[in-house]
Structures are given as C-alpha cells and as structure tokens.
Scaffold this motif. Structure first.
Motif, PDB file in Angstrom:
ATOM      1  N   TYR A 196      -7.369   7.559   8.777  1.00 43.15           N
ATOM      2  CA  TYR A 196      -6.515   6.437   9.170  1.00 43.15           C
ATOM      3  C   TYR A 196      -6.151   6.544  10.653  1.00 43.15           C
ATOM      4  O   TYR A 196      -5.903   7.641  11.166  1.00 43.15           O
ATOM      5  CB  TYR A 196      -5.193   6.451   8.401  1.00 43.15           C
ATOM      6  N   PHE A 219       0.829  -1.191   0.000  1.00 44.48           N
ATOM      7  CA  PHE A 219       0.000   0.000   0.000  1.00 44.48           C
ATOM      8  C   PHE A 219       0.874   1.256   0.000  1.00 44.48           C
ATOM      9  O   PHE A 219       0.898   2.009   0.972  1.00 44.48           O
ATOM     10  CB  PHE A 219      -0.880  -0.076   1.268  1.00 44.48           C
ATOM     11  N   GLN A 275      -8.923  -4.181  -2.961  1.00 42.66           N
ATOM     12  CA  GLN A 275      -8.143  -4.987  -2.021  1.00 42.66           C
ATOM     13  C   GLN A 275      -9.124  -5.610  -1.044  1.00 42.66           C
ATOM     14  O   GLN A 275      -9.963  -4.903  -0.467  1.00 42.66           O
ATOM     15  CB  GLN A 275      -7.167  -4.100  -1.259  1.00 42.66           C
ATOM     16  N   GLU A 307     -12.302   9.546   4.700  1.00 42.40           N
ATOM     17  CA  GLU A 307     -11.939   8.478   5.637  1.00 42.40           C
ATOM     18  C   GLU A 307     -10.753   8.953   6.473  1.00 42.40           C
ATOM     19  O   GLU A 307     -10.027   9.853   6.059  1.00 42.40           O
ATOM     20  CB  GLU A 307     -11.530   7.212   4.852  1.00 42.40           C
ATOM     21  N   PHE A 349      -3.995  -7.882   4.579  1.00 48.67           N
ATOM     22  CA  PHE A 349      -4.765  -6.801   5.198  1.00 48.67           C
ATOM     23  C   PHE A 349      -5.979  -7.346   5.920  1.00 48.67           C
ATOM     24  O   PHE A 349      -6.302  -6.939   7.040  1.00 48.67           O
ATOM     25  CB  PHE A 349      -5.188  -5.765   4.144  1.00 48.67           C
ATOM     26  N   ASP A 408      -7.613   3.645  -2.061  1.00 49.03           N
ATOM     27  CA  ASP A 408      -7.354   4.935  -1.401  1.00 49.03           C
ATOM     28  C   ASP A 408      -6.528   5.882  -2.276  1.00 49.03           C
ATOM     29  O   ASP A 408      -5.692   5.447  -3.062  1.00 49.03           O
ATOM     30  CB  ASP A 408      -6.598   4.700  -0.086  1.00 49.03           C
ATOM     31  N   GLY A 447     -11.315  -6.852   1.768  1.00 50.26           N
ATOM     32  CA  GLY A 447     -11.583  -6.404   3.143  1.00 50.26           C
ATOM     33  C   GLY A 447     -11.319  -4.938   3.403  1.00 50.26           C
ATOM     34  O   GLY A 447     -11.278  -4.504   4.555  1.00 50.26           O
ATOM     35  N   THR A 448     -11.156  -4.157   2.342  1.00 57.04           N
ATOM     36  CA  THR A 448     -10.873  -2.732   2.529  1.00 57.04           C
ATOM     37  C   THR A 448     -12.144  -1.909   2.326  1.00 57.04           C
ATOM     38  O   THR A 448     -13.169  -2.407   1.858  1.00 57.04           O
ATOM     39  CB  THR A 448      -9.816  -2.248   1.522  1.00 57.04           C
ATOM     40  N   THR A 449     -12.038  -0.632   2.636  1.00 55.28           N
ATOM     41  CA  THR A 449     -13.199   0.249   2.473  1.00 55.28           C
ATOM     42  C   THR A 449     -13.593   0.362   0.994  1.00 55.28           C
ATOM     43  O   THR A 449     -14.769   0.567   0.693  1.00 55.28           O
ATOM     44  CB  THR A 449     -12.907   1.634   3.082  1.00 55.28           C
ATOM     45  N   ALA A 478      -1.712   0.237   8.903  1.00 59.03           N
ATOM     46  CA  ALA A 478      -1.782  -0.218   7.517  1.00 59.03           C
ATOM     47  C   ALA A 478      -2.686   0.693   6.699  1.00 59.03           C
ATOM     48  O   ALA A 478      -3.525   0.225   5.942  1.00 59.03           O
ATOM     49  CB  ALA A 478      -2.294  -1.656   7.481  1.00 59.03           C
ATOM     50  N   GLY A 479      -2.540   2.004   6.890  1.00 58.20           N
ATOM     51  CA  GLY A 479      -3.452   2.916   6.197  1.00 58.20           C
ATOM     52  C   GLY A 479      -4.887   2.514   6.491  1.00 58.20           C
ATOM     53  O   GLY A 479      -5.745   2.587   5.622  1.00 58.20           O
ATOM     54  N   MET A 480      -5.113   2.099   7.725  1.00 60.30           N
ATOM     55  CA  MET A 480      -6.419   1.527   8.055  1.00 60.30           C
ATOM     56  C   MET A 480      -7.434   2.600   8.450  1.00 60.30           C
ATOM     57  O   MET A 480      -7.197   3.404   9.345  1.00 60.30           O
ATOM     58  CB  MET A 480      -6.296   0.502   9.178  1.00 60.30           C
ATOM     59  N   THR A 481      -8.555   2.578   7.739  1.00 57.81           N
ATOM     60  CA  THR A 481      -9.632   3.532   7.991  1.00 57.81           C
ATOM     61  C   THR A 481     -10.420   3.135   9.231  1.00 57.81           C
ATOM     62  O   THR A 481     -10.728   1.952   9.424  1.00 57.81           O
ATOM     63  CB  THR A 481     -10.579   3.547   6.770  1.00 57.81           C
ATOM     64  N   ARG A 517     -15.212  -2.189  12.281  1.00 55.67           N
ATOM     65  CA  ARG A 517     -13.926  -2.557  12.888  1.00 55.67           C
ATOM     66  C   ARG A 517     -13.909  -2.206  14.371  1.00 55.67           C
ATOM     67  O   ARG A 517     -13.266  -2.887  15.168  1.00 55.67           O
ATOM     68  CB  ARG A 517     -12.779  -1.861  12.144  1.00 55.67           C
TER      69      ARG A 517
END
Ligand code: GLN
Length: 280
Positions: A242, A68, A169, A240, A106, A210, A171-173, A122-125, A130
């Motif tokens: 992170y 990412f 990707q 979003e 991810f 993203d 499981g991502t937003t 992990a650039g996680m929103t 979650r």
C-alpha cells in the motif's frame, strides 16, 4: 457608548481568531480563500508556503473510500476513521497543512487526483497500471488478497475458483485477480461489505479482498464464513504494497509526504497507529 465598544471588541476578536487560524470557521475560510496570502501564511506556517498546491495553500484534500476496515471506515460520528485516516492526519500535522477528507468510490480515486482531490489514501496497492496515471509515496503496508467462502464451501484452492461467481470491490486488485481466473465472473461491488453479505446470502461463491478487511469480516461473521490466505501455495497470489497515490510529477509533494512518513516511522507514531487500528 459602552455597547458600541463591546461590539467593536467582539468584532476585533473574531477577526483575530479568523486570521490566527483558530477554530472551524477559520478552516472554512482558509479553504474558500485559499489564495489569500495572509491566511495561507498564518495557517501553514511552514517554509513550503510558497507557490501553488496543497503545501502552499495549507489544505491537503485527501480522497478515500471508507469501506475498508481497519484502514478506513465510517466512524460513529459519521466521519471517515481508521488507520489510513490517522496516518494521513499525522502526515498533515508534520507538513503543517489541514487534512480535508473526501469519501468517494474507490474506483474514482485515481482519476480524481489533481482535480477533486490532491492525494488518495485507501489501502491502495501500488500497481503498474495505476502508475501510468499517478505517482505513489513510499510503501507503508504489506498486504495480500484473501479468499472468503462460506463455512461449508468446498472451495480450497485457486483451481476451485474457476468458473465461479466471485465478489470483489470494483476496480481493486481483487477484481483484477478474478479477470485472470479461468471462466470466473467478477460480481463487482462499491462496498466490500455488500460483497460479503451476498456471500452470506449465497449470491456469490467467494469474495476476494485484502487480508485485513477479510479478517475483520471473518471475525464479524465467524460462524458463517472461513478465510484462505491468498499467499498459500493453494492460491499463490502475490504480495501487495500500500502507498499514498500522488499527483504525477509533483516531486516536492512526494518528498514532503515521504519525509513525514519516514519521521512517523522513526518516532514510533506509525507503530502506535498499527497497534491501535490493525493490532498486528
Ligand atoms: N488494495 C486493493 C487495491 O488497491 C483494495 C483497496 C480498497 O478496496 N480500498 O485495489
């Protein structure tokens, strides 16, 4: 006699180095003997070296997905590199703990917190879903989903994405957005670059990912693809934010990480890392 004395001296020096926490051998020993008190106190050297958990044992196990860019990618030396990696290492330094990074999918990061890893960056929103499983640190970066299409594509709005095959990707937003697009199918990938390559091969009609990684891929394949800002009225995606995903209910760890993050923002380190890795 002389030889024996020299050997003894070498052995003594090695032991001193181990217990003083110098070098990689010492780090390995710390990981393996995390509950050896002598080691714990020497390495972490902070007041929080009490009780259990990463702050006490001196090692913060961090999960990421190094696919990412510019937040995380595999560097030339084969190790995860990028903005998030630099940020979490700077946080680790403030907390007096060694940061050990685990590169994983991810989609398994959230479920691994509390077992395989302590935290994930992990650039996680931050999302409500979650939040059922993990806590989040204070947010550190604003993002939005971008849409990548081939240079000659006619797709130019959210309505145009209806019924299309869209690379995301897993499981991502971006993946969650596709769920809400009428008749669209999500082609799910573990690596963002594979989704982009399938766009270039014509196997998917668009990729939703993203902003910053989209810009990296947009630059890398600039003759072949074009980008749309998902925040534009044509797409209307939401902003979003992170954050670092944390074990649920560990208020002490959350406070320590948030305090370290605030200090890094205050002392200019955070901005330096933005300039170094993200450039805007
Ligand atoms: N920000 C997105 C999410 O949290 C994508 C993160 C990623 O692919 N590393 O789902």
């Amino acid at each position: 006699m002389k030889k024996t004395a020299a050997l003894l001296l070498t052995a003594a020096m090695t032991m001193t180095m181990l217990f003083a926490g110098c070098g990689d051998a010492a780090k390995d020993a710390d990981t393996k003997n995390a509950d050896n008190e002598a080691n714990v106190e020497d390495v972490s050297g902070t007041e929080s070296a009490q009780g259990e958990g990463p702050l006490a044992d001196g090692v913060l196990n961090v999960g990421t997905n190094a696919e990412f860019p510019p937040f995380e990618f595999v560097g030339d030396d084969g190790e995860p590199d990028g903005f998030d990696m630099a940020l979490i290492k700077a946080i680790g330094e403030k907390l007096g703990v060694d940061v050990v990074v685990e590169n994983m999918e991810f989609d398994s990061l959230v479920a691994s917190i509390g077992s395989k890893i302590d935290v994930a960056i992990a650039g996680m929103t931050i999302t409500d879903e979650r939040k059922n499983a993990v806590d989040f640190s204070d947010e550190y970066y604003e993002a939005v989903q971008y849409v990548i299409v081939s240079a000659d594509s006619e797709i130019a709005s959210a309505a145009d994405l209806e019924g299309k095959n869209i690379g995301v990707q897993l499981g991502t937003t971006g993946d969650f957005i596709v769920e809400d697009i009428e008749g669209a199918t999500a082609a799910q990938y573990n690596k963002a670059v594979d989704a982009v390559n399938d766009l270039r091969n014509g196997r998917v009609d668009a990729v939703i990912i993203d902003k910053n990684p989209a810009q990296v891929f947009g630059e890398q394949f600039k003759d072949e693809v074009k980008l749309f800002d998902g925040e534009s009225p044509e797409f209307g995606f939401e902003k979003e934010y992170y954050a670092i995903a944390l074990p649920k209910g560990d208020a002490e760890l959350a406070k320590s990480i948030n305090d370290a993050l605030a200090e890094l923002k205050e002392d200019g380190t955070f901005d330096e890392l933005v300039t170094q890795y993200i450039g805007n």
